[in-house]
Design an enzyme around this catalytic site. Structure first.
Site, short mmCIF file in Angstrom:
data_model
loop_
_atom_site.label_atom_id
_atom_site.label_comp_id
_atom_site.label_asym_id
_atom_site.label_seq_id
_atom_site.Cartn_x
_atom_site.Cartn_y
_atom_site.Cartn_z
CG HIS A 9 49.38 44.08 19.15
ND1 HIS A 9 49.80 43.97 20.46
CD2 HIS A 9 48.04 43.86 19.18
CE1 HIS A 9 48.77 43.68 21.23
NE2 HIS A 9 47.69 43.61 20.47
CD GLU B 99 53.06 45.32 19.88
OE1 GLU B 99 53.17 44.08 19.92
OE2 GLU B 99 52.38 45.97 20.70
CG HIS C 77 53.05 40.94 21.61
ND1 HIS C 77 51.86 41.61 21.47
CD2 HIS C 77 52.74 39.63 21.51
CE1 HIS C 77 50.87 40.76 21.30
NE2 HIS C 77 51.38 39.54 21.32
CD GLU D 221 54.87 42.77 25.47
OE1 GLU D 221 55.30 43.57 24.61
OE2 GLU D 221 53.67 42.51 25.63
#
Length: 824
Positions: free
Chosen positions: A424, A427, A520, A592
């Site tokens: 992504h 990010e 991420h 994350e």
């Protein structure tokens, strides 16, 4: 027309090399003439000593422009050492200024020696994709041909604030500006070269759109004009439009991900012509997420060029009157949300940047990898390769990091660890964690050397370079979220993840992959946490949670184990962690990292800095050593603590239902998926599917696969194989009859209600078969689900592992130990 030339060519004897070259050049599109018009390689050829390598122009067609005259091109393209008669014919043509209508050979594959008698030969084949080299400049980023790109090089220094940067504390009286738009305001910046919705990527080039880059900023009327000058046409930049609605107030519109109509989150733009004593207000008007970390204190990032040049100060959190709210305009399609904040710039006439998070561009990565390639020590154990090319032709880099092995047996015994980031593109948190990991694993630390001795690290630092370059938040130039397409069969449309999956598939054939982790960023939760996959194998029950728990204990002020989730949702089947888990990697995770900061320990209510994220990369390495420590005490203690946490979670669930329960029995029979809630935070949880122009291709490939399977004929079986198959079939029929008989006998004793958390429990009194018949148990639980008799609820108790000396429950000590105390 020229009989001497024709006679000479006809009299030459056909040569096998000529035939090979004809086919070779025709295959690659460099030669499009008839076979007979190719000069015979047996003819003696000569090359001037000042140009011994090649007489032929490049195959790309661009270098032809360097030759001013067509006739001069003809001279260079045709061998100059033909027989004297032919040579005279050609010279006559040159004098008469006629064109020799012979085909052009366009190839760089032929080499010519200085000796006249030696035939031309093929150049040595080069690597399909070359690695970084100190002898050549870096490959410039390639942009879609629709994108305008300014020529300035944007660079930011790394800097760690000396003091913690605390969250913004709302005062309750923050202004909520009304969105007025360009009808009542003045457009001071607007991109006009953005692909329209419904279009798709076609081609790319270095520098993007051809022609002169337009000046989009307004023209200042004089030194007293205080209009801000906006710009975002640089690497990773994102700003579509800026409207001046008051003297110091601006409404900003972000560009959606290219070839989509959504995913507005990441912003990164420049402003110039600032005033020091004024209070500016910026409002982003087209955000799509209903929830954001800006509602709980997150601040935007500001970078001052004068501060960086004079005081060595980099990115810092700034802003007041921060408010995230729903837009009052409704276009009838989807609601928009606004982010507004005020700011005071530190200097007059300064160049400043705003960003959603610390930028990390494709060029930043290339410069870092170039420094590794230039390092004589690091380059010995870090091999830089090209995994593939992206849609736009940008290199997707693959790093293989391991110490050289002494023997083949030692090399084969090493397990693998696969790490990736930036699938992504918006990010950028993942890139900073990755940089911290690389800084440590490439260092001369004893722990780093030990890790390189026992592991082979496969590292993909930037999986979606195209998206990073153009400033996308979530998608590639295919207009789709790559982290929903890891099962794709479209290699040409999703090359980055297709090659990643196949690289890991080949790696699994060579050695065990101990860990897969994709880095991420998260836009709705604070702290750092992992998403994993619940293991269905009882032998490794809860093992997938050990690494996250160890990481939590090694970084207690950054990592939150309670925010981790291990439920495998159907909508996440195409993600990297789920696909790799189904390929056989037990410890498969998505890490994350928040865009905000920490709510834990000493860092409570403070933003994460670059150094905080880089330190997490070190903690990943440290936790790997704990996880693989030959002394399994830490691992065993983690399992004991995980069982206790699970018991508390089940009690909590029953308490919410108004029931009390004592848990006892086989822990491995608990269905963890019933306990955990779904993961959240993604604004593309459901795959958008394939773009329209790719759907037909996918269908065709699927049909071809089906046809190929149908065409496969079953191989003829020997008599011995047929007998074995017959015996197996009879045995299975007997087992089925036995199961049916036991089902009828045991069904009457199974009518006791149990929670759906327990399946196939070995110690439960209502299952006399003790897991010998799991299909029967599923039928029983389906029946029990329909029964709502509270009086039938069974009560079970459990006992935790206890210490042999004091009979107290085991408690997990802190895992962080001095280097000398770790047992390897």
């Amino acid at each position: 027309m020229f009989p001497a030339l024709e006679t000479h060519l006809k009299q030459t004897i056909p040569d096998p090399y000529e035939d090979f070259m004809y086919r070779h050049l025709q295959y690659y599109g460099y030669f499009k003439a008839q076979r007979g018009s190719l000069p015979n390689s047996a003819t003696h050829q000569h090359v001037r000593k000042n140009n011994p390598q090649c007489l032929l122009n490049g195959s790309l067609g661009e270098k032809d422009d360097l030759i001013p005259d067509t006739l001069q091109k003809e001279k260079l393209l045709w061998p100059i050492s033909l027989s004297s008669a032919v040579h005279r014919q050609i010279e006559a043509i040159n004098r008469d200024s006629h064109m020799l209508s012979l085909p052009h050979l366009r190839s760089r594959q032929l080499l010519y020696d200085e000796l006249d008698e030696v035939n031309p030969r093929l150049r040595e084949p080069q690597e399909l994709f070359s690695i970084l080299s100190t002898k050549r400049p870096l490959q410039a980023p390639r942009w879609p041909i629709e994108c305008e790109v300014i020529k300035e090089n944007i660079h930011h220094i790394e800097w760690a604030p000396p003091q913690p940067e605390y969250f913004y504390q709302p005062k309750g009286n923050e202004k909520v500006p009304e969105i007025v738009g360009e009808k009542k305001g003045t457009v001071v910046y607007q991109l006009d070269s953005v692909p329209i919705e419904g279009s798709y990527f076609t081609s790319s080039r270095v520098g993007g759109k051809r022609g002169i880059v337009k000046e989009l900023a307004v023209t200042l009327q004089g030194p007293e004009d205080n209009t801000l000058l906006f710009e975002s046409r640089f690497e990773s930049g994102n700003l579509q439009k800026a409207v001046r609605v008051d003297t110091y107030e601006y409404e900003l519109t972000l560009r959606t991900d290219l070839y989509t109509n959504k995913h507005t989150q990441w912003f990164y733009f420049r402003v110039q012509n600032t005033r020091k004593d004024a209070t500016y207000r910026f409002t982003i008007v087209n955000l799509l997420k209903p929830k954001s970390l800006y509602t709980v204190g997150m601040k935007p990032l500001l970078y001052s060029q004068l501060d960086a040049n004079t005081r060595n100060i980099g990115w810092r959190r700034e802003g007041n009157e921060i408010k995230y709210y729903k837009n009052n305009t409704d276009d009838g399609q989807q609601p928009f949300y606004c982010l507004t904040w005020t700011i005071q710039f530190p200097y007059d006439q300064d160049t400043c940047f705003f960003a959603h998070f610390y930028p990390y561009t494709y060029t930043d990565l290339q410069c870092y990898l170039l420094s590794v390639a230039n390092n004589p020590i690091q380059s010995q154990f870090c091999k830089l390769q090209t995994l593939c090319r992206s849609l736009a032709g940008n290199t997707v880099y693959l790093l293989t990091i391991t110490n050289p092995s002494q023997t083949p047996q030692e090399a084969a015994a090493k397990k693998a660890v696969v790490l990736s980031a930036r699938v992504h593109p918006g990010e950028s948190n993942g890139s900073w964690v990755m940089k911290g990991f690389l800084d440590f694993i490439l260092s001369n630390s004893p722990d780093a050397q030990l890790l390189r001795d026992i592991f082979v690290f496969k590292v993909l630092p930037m999986l979606n370079p195209d998206g990073v370059i153009v400033g996308n938040y979530r998608c590639s130039l295919a207009g789709r979220d790559l982290n929903r397409h890891y099962k794709t069969i479209l290699k040409e449309s999703f090359p980055c993840i297709w090659y990643t999956r196949n690289m890991i598939k080949r790696l699994l054939e060579e050695r065990e992959v101990l860990l897969y982790c994709d880095f991420h960023g998260h836009s709705r939760k604070n702290n750092i946490f992992l998403y994993g996959c619940n293991n269905n194998n009882r032998k490794y029950w809860l093992h997938e949670r050990v690494f996250p728990l160890m990481l939590c204990k090694n970084a207690p002020d950054k990592f939150s184990f309670h925010s981790c989730n291990f439920k495998v949702q159907k909508c996440k089947e195409g993600t990297g962690r789920v696909v790799m888990w189904r390929m056989g990697i037990l410890n498969s995770y998505t890490m994350e990292s928040t865009f905000g900061g920490s709510t834990l320990g000493n860092k409570r209510d403070t933003h994460f800095t670059i150094e905080d994220l880089k330190s997490l990369g070190y903690h990943v390495c440290d936790t790997l050593l704990d996880f693989c420590d030959p002394d399994q005490m830490k691992f065993t203690q983690c399992l004991a603590e995980l069982k206790e946490l699970l018991r508390q979670e089940i009690h909590k669930k029953f308490h919410e239902l108004g029931q009390d329960v004592d848990l006892e029995g086989s822990w491995s029979d608990i269905s963890l998926s019933d306990i955990e809630s779904s993961t959240s935070g993604s604004d593309s949880s459901l795959s958008d599917g394939l773009p329209v122009h790719l759907a037909n291709i996918a269908d065709e490939l699927t049909q071809k696969k089906k046809m190929f399977k149908k065409k496969k004929k079953k191989s003829l079986q020997t008599r011995k194989q047929r007998n074995e198959q017959y015996q197996k079939k009879n045995l299975m029929q007997k087992l089925k009859l036995t199961e049916d008989t036991s089902e009828k006998a045991g069904f009457a004793s199974t009518l006791q209600k149990q929670p759906t958390f327990f399946k196939n429990s070995e110690n439960s009194s209502f299952l006399p078969m003790k897991n010998e018949n799991p299909r029967l148990n599923e039928v029983v639980f389906l029946f029990l689900t329909l029964c709502h008799t509270d009086s039938l609820t069974s009560r079970i108790s459990t006992s935790l592992p206890q210490c042999d000396k004091c009979n107290s429950h085991l408690r997990y000590p802190n895992l962080t130990v001095p280097l000398g105390a770790r047992k390897h």
